[in-house]
Design a protein around this motif. Sequence first.
Motif, mmCIF file in Angstrom:
data_model
loop_
_atom_site.group_PDB
_atom_site.id
_atom_site.type_symbol
_atom_site.label_atom_id
_atom_site.label_comp_id
_atom_site.label_asym_id
_atom_site.label_seq_id
_atom_site.Cartn_x
_atom_site.Cartn_y
_atom_site.Cartn_z
ATOM 1 N N ASN A 87 0.802 -1.121 0.087
ATOM 2 C CA ASN A 87 -0.067 -0.096 -0.025
ATOM 3 C C ASN A 87 1.033 1.373 0.057
ATOM 4 N N ILE A 88 0.465 2.390 -0.386
ATOM 5 C CA ILE A 88 0.924 3.726 -0.248
ATOM 6 C C ILE A 88 1.103 3.968 1.092
ATOM 7 N N ALA A 89 2.319 4.386 1.459
ATOM 8 C CA ALA A 89 2.605 4.563 2.884
ATOM 9 C C ALA A 89 4.236 4.577 2.964
ATOM 10 N N VAL A 90 4.588 4.830 4.124
ATOM 11 C CA VAL A 90 6.293 4.861 4.567
ATOM 12 C C VAL A 90 6.143 3.175 4.979
ATOM 13 N N ASN A 91 7.354 2.697 4.404
ATOM 14 C CA ASN A 91 7.574 1.144 4.776
ATOM 15 C C ASN A 91 8.458 1.046 5.859
ATOM 16 N N HIS A 92 9.417 1.787 5.997
ATOM 17 C CA HIS A 92 10.239 1.710 7.075
ATOM 18 C C HIS A 92 11.145 2.945 7.019
ATOM 19 N N ILE A 93 11.811 3.355 8.177
ATOM 20 C CA ILE A 93 12.779 4.488 8.396
ATOM 21 C C ILE A 93 14.127 4.164 8.753
ATOM 22 N N GLY A 94 15.207 4.701 7.963
ATOM 23 C CA GLY A 94 16.574 4.224 8.354
ATOM 24 C C GLY A 94 17.228 5.145 9.339
ATOM 25 N N MET A 95 18.060 4.754 10.298
ATOM 26 C CA MET A 95 18.837 5.623 11.058
ATOM 27 C C MET A 95 20.114 5.113 11.221
ATOM 28 N N ILE A 96 20.952 5.921 10.847
ATOM 29 C CA ILE A 96 22.654 5.480 11.144
ATOM 30 C C ILE A 96 22.770 5.457 12.695
ATOM 31 N N VAL A 97 23.278 4.301 13.222
ATOM 32 C CA VAL A 97 23.639 4.464 14.482
ATOM 33 C C VAL A 97 25.142 3.940 14.606
ATOM 34 N N ASP A 98 25.792 4.195 15.622
ATOM 35 C CA ASP A 98 27.020 4.064 16.051
ATOM 36 C C ASP A 98 27.487 2.667 16.495
ATOM 37 N N ASP A 99 26.697 1.779 16.999
ATOM 38 C CA ASP A 99 27.089 0.432 17.608
ATOM 39 C C ASP A 99 25.924 -0.417 17.656
ATOM 40 N N PHE A 132 5.789 -1.303 13.211
ATOM 41 C CA PHE A 132 6.411 -0.081 12.397
ATOM 42 C C PHE A 132 7.942 -0.922 12.081
ATOM 43 N N GLU A 133 8.309 -0.794 11.065
ATOM 44 C CA GLU A 133 9.678 -1.406 10.584
ATOM 45 C C GLU A 133 10.813 -0.348 10.714
#
Length: 140
Positions: free
Chosen positions: A72-84, A120-121
């Motif tokens: 469906n049309i929507a946000v599938n996941h959000i990516g975040m850069i992490v340190d560890d 939510f992914e």
Amino acid sequence: MTQFEHANITVPNIDAALAFLLNAAPDFQIKTDQTHQDSYRWVHIGNESCYFALQEPHSPSTSKDTRKPYQNIAVNHIGMIVDDLDNIKLNLLALGYEQNGDVTQEKHGRRLYFYDKAGFEWELIEYDTETLTDRYNYTD
């Protein structure tokens, strides 16, 4: 240069979203948490350079997510850069969050997906280089 500042997301449970984000992004903090009279709750959580604007649904009847991610049309996941990534992974698993797949090793980093308690992914990425052209090189 354009860069990400914030994303506004309606979540079924702000407290559950906050719990996940505070563990997945240890440098995040709650910037504001407000409920105006006769209105819905909203929270900003993030660090010095970016944040998520989380809000509750305006009606309790709309708090169930009935969409099919990646269909469906929507946000599938959000990516975040992490340190560890390894420590964050262990912490999230100990807290009962569901991991989606194995760690993916790439030329200059690793990535892993988790579901928060609302389903939510979130994608967590750890890079081993500061060179942006290496991070975002889509060829082998």
